[in-house]
Scaffold this active site. Structure first.
Site, short mmCIF file in Angstrom:
data_model
loop_
_atom_site.label_atom_id
_atom_site.label_comp_id
_atom_site.label_asym_id
_atom_site.label_seq_id
_atom_site.Cartn_x
_atom_site.Cartn_y
_atom_site.Cartn_z
N TRP A 79 29.01 45.16 16.90
CA TRP A 79 28.46 44.32 16.30
C TRP A 79 28.04 43.27 16.36
CZ3 TRP A 79 33.44 45.46 13.15
CH2 TRP A 79 33.45 45.42 11.86
N GLU A 89 34.93 33.69 16.32
CA GLU A 89 35.84 34.76 17.22
C GLU A 89 37.11 33.80 17.95
OE1 GLU A 89 34.77 38.26 20.84
OE2 GLU A 89 33.47 36.82 20.20
N ARG A 151 39.98 35.58 32.95
CA ARG A 151 39.32 36.65 32.10
C ARG A 151 38.68 37.86 31.81
NH1 ARG A 151 35.97 33.48 27.83
NH2 ARG A 151 34.98 31.93 29.25
N ARG A 178 25.40 51.49 11.37
CA ARG A 178 26.73 52.38 11.70
C ARG A 178 27.09 52.69 11.33
NH1 ARG A 178 25.63 50.18 16.61
NH2 ARG A 178 24.90 48.34 16.64
#
Length: 218
Positions: A79, A89, A151, A178
């Site tokens: 994206w 984000e 992470r 897309r």
């Protein structure tokens, strides 16, 4: 709107939010000729359709849409290749991530060719791997390892959440790419949802997206 097994996408803001979008676009275009009076809806539709079909894109850039998106990391990385958008984000450097992971549906699994595993075998193995990774992540965090390092054991099927804002001209380009059959199934699901969400904003938005779909198909 719910997408995939644990994802979603919602419109959080849009411009114009207090007027007719087709007349809004037409009025932005008419300033080129020094016209400031508002066109009636039928004439505005004709003008906007002609601009869309002939690539006159700048008036569409005045229309802005913002979304909240929750999607797998691998979808998010596809994206954000669309650099004309604005993004914010959630940061796994600062926030402890939730155990939300993408598991392909049986419908998706049936699209695969030459597979030798059953869907149940695939699903159970995917869930097991996700659980192992997430439990190790939690173990790292509980033992003093910073989130920004802990992470690194998390898989790309983990869900992330971000805000996404884009003008309509560039959003049309995003959708052309897309929604294509060449795009990966998972991001196509989000692109299809964007069209549905915009059409639900009102009759004028629905007419606008119908113009886009007709242009794309022809």
């Amino acid at each position: 709107m719910e997408i995939l097994n644990k994802g979603h996408i919602h419109i959080t803001d849009y411009l114009p939010n207090n007027g007719n979008v087709i007349q809004f676009i037409a009025n932005k275009a008419r300033i080129s000729y020094g016209h400031y009076d508002e066109m009636n809806y039928d004439n505005a539709k004709i003008l906007v359709k002609n601009m869309l079909n002939n690539g006159h894109s700048s008036p569409f850039e005045h229309v802005i849409l913002e979304f909240e998106v929750k999607c797998p990391l691998f979808v998010a990385r596809q994206w954000i290749r669309h650099r004309t958008g604005s993004y914010n984000e959630i940061s796994a450097r600062y926030a402890e991530v939730k155990p939300d992971f993408y598991v392909a549906s049986e419908e998706r699994y049936l699209q695969f060719k030459d597979v030798t595993l059953t869907y149940d075998e695939f699903k159970s193995s995917t869930i097991m791997c996700n659980d192992i990774c997430y439990n190790k992540y939690l173990d790292f965090c509980r033992n003093g390892i910073p989130k920004e390092v802990a992470r690194t054991v998390l898989p790309v099927g983990m869900y992330t959440t971000f805000y996404f804002k884009m003008d309509l001209h560039n959003l049309f380009h995003f959708l052309r790419l897309r929604q294509s059959s060449h795009a990966q199934y998972e991001i196509r699901e989000y692109a299809d949802a964007i069209v549905k969400l915009i059409k639900e904003l009102g009759t004028d938005w629905n007419d606008l997206m119908d113009m886009f779909v007709d242009k794309k198909l022809n």
